[in-house]
Design an enzyme around this catalytic site. Structure first.
Site, PDB file in Angstrom:
ATOM      1  N   GLU A 106       0.894  -1.173   0.000  1.00  0.00           N
ATOM      2  CA  GLU A 106       0.000   0.000   0.000  1.00  0.00           C
ATOM      3  C   GLU A 106       0.923   1.210   0.000  1.00  0.00           C
ATOM      4  OE1 GLU A 106      -3.403  -0.066   0.333  1.00  0.00           O
ATOM      5  OE2 GLU A 106      -3.590  -2.223   0.576  1.00  0.00           O
ATOM      6  N   CYS A 166      -2.541   9.179   2.352  1.00  0.00           N
ATOM      7  CA  CYS A 166      -2.130   8.659   1.041  1.00  0.00           C
ATOM      8  C   CYS A 166      -3.164   9.017  -0.017  1.00  0.00           C
ATOM      9  CB  CYS A 166      -1.932   7.154   1.117  1.00  0.00           C
ATOM     10  SG  CYS A 166      -3.316   6.304   1.864  1.00  0.00           S
TER      11      CYS A 166
HETATM   12  P1  NDP Z   1       8.057   5.153   4.927  1.00  0.00           P
HETATM   13  O1  NDP Z   1       8.098   4.369   3.682  1.00  0.00           O
HETATM   14  O2  NDP Z   1       9.159   6.102   5.179  1.00  0.00           O
HETATM   15  O3  NDP Z   1       7.995   4.197   6.206  1.00  0.00           O
HETATM   16  C1  NDP Z   1       7.005   3.230   6.362  1.00  0.00           C
HETATM   17  C2  NDP Z   1       7.495   2.151   7.324  1.00  0.00           C
HETATM   18  O4  NDP Z   1       8.598   1.473   6.740  1.00  0.00           O
HETATM   19  C3  NDP Z   1       7.982   2.701   8.658  1.00  0.00           C
HETATM   20  O5  NDP Z   1       7.638   1.800   9.696  1.00  0.00           O
HETATM   21  C4  NDP Z   1       9.473   2.747   8.454  1.00  0.00           C
HETATM   22  O6  NDP Z   1      10.186   2.722   9.672  1.00  0.00           O
HETATM   23  C5  NDP Z   1       9.699   1.483   7.660  1.00  0.00           C
HETATM   24  N1  NDP Z   1      10.961   1.460   6.912  1.00  0.00           N
HETATM   25  C6  NDP Z   1      11.795   2.491   6.615  1.00  0.00           C
HETATM   26  N2  NDP Z   1      12.856   2.040   5.904  1.00  0.00           N
HETATM   27  C7  NDP Z   1      12.697   0.702   5.747  1.00  0.00           C
HETATM   28  C8  NDP Z   1      13.447  -0.323   5.104  1.00  0.00           C
HETATM   29  N3  NDP Z   1      14.583  -0.074   4.467  1.00  0.00           N
HETATM   30  N4  NDP Z   1      12.971  -1.578   5.147  1.00  0.00           N
HETATM   31  C9  NDP Z   1      11.807  -1.878   5.767  1.00  0.00           C
HETATM   32  N5  NDP Z   1      11.055  -0.935   6.387  1.00  0.00           N
HETATM   33  C10 NDP Z   1      11.490   0.339   6.386  1.00  0.00           C
HETATM   34  O7  NDP Z   1       6.645   5.886   4.921  1.00  0.00           O
HETATM   35  P2  NDP Z   1       6.126   6.977   5.929  1.00  0.00           P
HETATM   36  O8  NDP Z   1       6.107   6.415   7.311  1.00  0.00           O
HETATM   37  O9  NDP Z   1       6.870   8.247   5.674  1.00  0.00           O
HETATM   38  O10 NDP Z   1       4.596   7.120   5.487  1.00  0.00           O
HETATM   39  C11 NDP Z   1       4.194   7.995   4.494  1.00  0.00           C
HETATM   40  C12 NDP Z   1       3.979   7.251   3.191  1.00  0.00           C
HETATM   41  O11 NDP Z   1       3.038   6.206   3.389  1.00  0.00           O
HETATM   42  C13 NDP Z   1       3.382   8.125   2.109  1.00  0.00           C
HETATM   43  O12 NDP Z   1       4.030   7.879   0.897  1.00  0.00           O
HETATM   44  C14 NDP Z   1       1.943   7.666   2.042  1.00  0.00           C
HETATM   45  O13 NDP Z   1       1.344   7.913   0.801  1.00  0.00           O
HETATM   46  C15 NDP Z   1       2.077   6.215   2.348  1.00  0.00           C
HETATM   47  N6  NDP Z   1       0.813   5.665   2.812  1.00  0.00           N
HETATM   48  C16 NDP Z   1       0.127   4.826   1.990  1.00  0.00           C
HETATM   49  C17 NDP Z   1      -1.107   4.335   2.364  1.00  0.00           C
HETATM   50  C18 NDP Z   1      -1.854   3.392   1.481  1.00  0.00           C
HETATM   51  O14 NDP Z   1      -2.743   2.709   1.996  1.00  0.00           O
HETATM   52  N7  NDP Z   1      -1.565   3.301   0.197  1.00  0.00           N
HETATM   53  C19 NDP Z   1      -1.734   4.713   3.635  1.00  0.00           C
HETATM   54  C20 NDP Z   1      -0.910   5.559   4.431  1.00  0.00           C
HETATM   55  C21 NDP Z   1       0.311   6.025   4.016  1.00  0.00           C
HETATM   56  P3  NDP Z   1      10.611   4.103  10.379  1.00  0.00           P
HETATM   57  O15 NDP Z   1       9.502   5.087  10.182  1.00  0.00           O
HETATM   58  O16 NDP Z   1      10.748   3.704  11.793  1.00  0.00           O
HETATM   59  O17 NDP Z   1      11.865   4.544   9.718  1.00  0.00           O
END
Ligand code: NDP
Length: 522
Positions: free
Chosen positions: A241, A275
């Site tokens: 997602e 999102c």
């Molecule tokens: P990120 O992609 O930065 O992070 C999402 C999760 O992935 C966090 O728990 C993060 O940990 C973790 N993460 C970071 N780096 C890695 C890695 N290398 N490997 C595995 N996991 C990792 O997204 P955001 O938290 O900034 O969220 C915003 C984004 O989410 C936007 O693009 C938004 O559009 C999308 N989104 C999509 C939705 C959908 O249903 N399509 C709904 C809600 C949001 P940590 O934060 O601890 O670094």
């Protein structure tokens, strides 16, 4: 071999109030030892769940729902402190959204998860077919910071209802440390089955390296691609997602007041950190001037604040880096000739004013990149074909909305858009119905959450064909004979003929085959 097996996480992670920026607590990231323990417990729980009837899982989720309902104001306090969102955004999108989704899942789980009877074709007469929907085992959910409660709860408990143990990795920005456990602990079965892992991206990589049976990721497209690469090496199935750049298309025949209200809310709810926020607003040129004027008037009425009692409209920007991106997008657009009709500046350290922008050109970052902030970029269009072509030319494809009194036209446009969901004469509402599948296409990801598809995504199907014990040797088993070959040849002819006496011909050929099947070998 996973490239991350040697990573260690020793540095504590600060969790700050999104409203004041002050440190609330420090998070100790889970290291390899904790990850191993989490998985050992999850495997045990997965075994226990296989032997636990669905009613017990449903009852456990209902206990959690009661607790969330009764403690909602306290939960809203915690969500607001870590995310900075308004109380109304927290209450409606996080609490109401969670309860609504869980109730739908509890209510529909039996029907969706039960063994399915599948028709068996005439060529397999006398046999029965079934599909069992079985849990994967251990599900890993990696969650973002923008809806830390909703996404954590709906995915974890949906997966649990389907019979899985779950490991949830919240974002380090909004871990809600201790709150999720407090809620899960209300039901002992959930306490044993759903665990929270704390840390950053490194912890997430260690969790993937420990080989969950399936990964559900919600987050940015960039991180989604990294996770897919790691999952590919281990052949772990994953659903994505991802980000969006959602369009709202407004034709000339709309009720202006309602549609302006929809645009303002759709772009600015959760301070645009959704999102499915409206990130491109297309207005038909015949109503453009009037619409934009009304839009600016309504945006300027909004109350930007937190510390509210439910009466603020726009909350804080949750993460400092996100505020920087918003500012960069606006300044880049301003420097390239965009008109900022209102807003266009920070308010204090953690808020950004709701902003209306026009005269956008393709070289501006906010034209094609996800901004994730309280901006309303406005565009003008003149024909249906032009607006469909323009919106489909972007890399993202999450959701969209189409606004017109002409429902035939609105539905035609909805079909033409390359997105996962379309609201007609409303905005961000496909995700408001827990029965509708939710997910994107193109760079917005794949897989579906919610609805029947969403619950089944936590299961793998096992096909079962049931025959009876008898003395019949199947005609297609050995020995192969010239006579059987000829009968099969005839069978193909009659099976796929359009003849009105097909059934009669089939019966005759079938009997011949059965006669051959009964002949003893040799
Ligand atoms: P990120 O992609 O930065 O992070 C999402 C999760 O992935 C966090 O728990 C993060 O940990 C973790 N993460 C970071 N780096 C890695 C890695 N290398 N490997 C595995 N996991 C990792 O997204 P955001 O938290 O900034 O969220 C915003 C984004 O989410 C936007 O693009 C938004 O559009 C999308 N989104 C999509 C939705 C959908 O249903 N399509 C709904 C809600 C949001 P940590 O934060 O601890 O670094």
């Amino acid at each position: 071999m996973s490239e991350v097996s040697t990573i260690t996480n020793n540095t504590t992670l600060p969790v700050n109030s999104a409203i004041t920026g002050k440190l609330v607590y420090e998070l100790q990231p889970d290291g390899q030892e904790q990850v191993d323990n989490l998985f050992a417990r999850a495997r045990e729980a997965a075994d226990e769940l296989r032997r636990t009837p669905l009613e017990q899982r449903q009852h456990a989720v209902e206990q959690v729902m009661d607790y969330v309902r009764d403690n909602r104001e306290r939960i809203v306090d915690r969500i607001c402190e870590e995310t900075g969102k308004t109380r109304t955004d927290a209450l409606v999108s996080e609490i109401l959204g969670v309860l609504d989704n869980l109730e739908w899942n509890v209510h529909n789980a039996r029907k969706i998860l039960k063994d399915q009877k599948i028709p068996t074709p005439i060529t397999l007469m006398g046999k029965k077919s079934r599909v069992f929907h079985e849990p994967f085992g251990v599900i890993l959910k990696i969650a973002p910071w923008n809806y830390p409660f909703h996404i954590a709860m709906t995915f974890s408990l949906g997966a649990f209802l389907a019979g899985n143990a779950v490991i949830l990795k919240p974002s380090e920005q909004t871990p809600l440390h201790g709150l999720l456990e407090e809620i899960f602990n209300v039901a002992p079965l959930i306490k044993r089955s759903v665990q929270v892992a704390y840390g950053n991206g490194m912890t997430a990589q260690q969790l993937i390296a420990a080989r969950p049976d399936k990964i559900f990721f919600t987050g940015s497209t960039r991180t989604g691609k990294r996770i897919l690469r790691q999952a590919a090496d281990l052949l772990i199935p994953a659903e994505m997602e991802l980000g969006g750049k959602d369009q709202m298309i407004v034709f000339e025949d709309v009720n202006l007041k309602r549609t302006v209200g929809g645009a303002v809310w759709g772009a600015l709810t959760n301070a645009g950190q959704s999102c499915t926020s409206v990130e491109r607003l297309y207005i038909h040129d015949s109503i453009y001037d009037e619409f934009v004027q009304a839009l600016v008037t309504e945006v300027e009425k909004l109350v930007v604040n937190n510390g509210d009692r439910g009466d603020s409209d726009i909350g804080a920007i949750t993460a400092g880096f996100q505020l920087d991106i918003i500012e960069q997008h606006v300044e880049d657009a301003r420097s390239k000739g965009a008109s900022i009709l209102t807003g266009g500046a920070r308010l204090g350290d953690n808020f950004y004013l709701p902003t209306v922008i026009t005269n956008i050109t393709p070289d501006m970052a906010l034209h094609s990149e996800e901004t994730f902030g309280p901006l309303i970029p406005v565009y003008k269009f003149s024909t249906e074909a032009e607006v469909v072509q323009e919106t489909n030319s972007f890399q993202y494809g999450l959701t969209a909305s189409v606004w017109s009194k002409d429902l035939v036209r609105a539905e035609r446009v909805a079909r033409a858009l390359e997105v996962g969901g379309v609201s007609i004469n409303n905005v961000m509402l496909t995700e408001g119905n827990p029965a509708l599948p939710f997910g994107g296409q193109k760079e917005s990801g794949f897989g579906r959450a919610k609805g029947t598809e969403g619950l089944l995504a936590f299961t793998r199907s096992k096909s079962v064909l049931i025959d009876k014990q008898s003395d019949i040797i199947e005609p297609n088993w050995y020995p192969y004979t010239k006579k059987k070959y000829d009968i099969f040849n005839r069978l193909i002819e009659v099976l796929f003929t359009k003849s009105p006496i097909k059934l009669l011909k089939l019966a005759v050929t079938g009997m011949k085959l059965e006669g051959e099947a009964k002949k003893p070998r040799g």
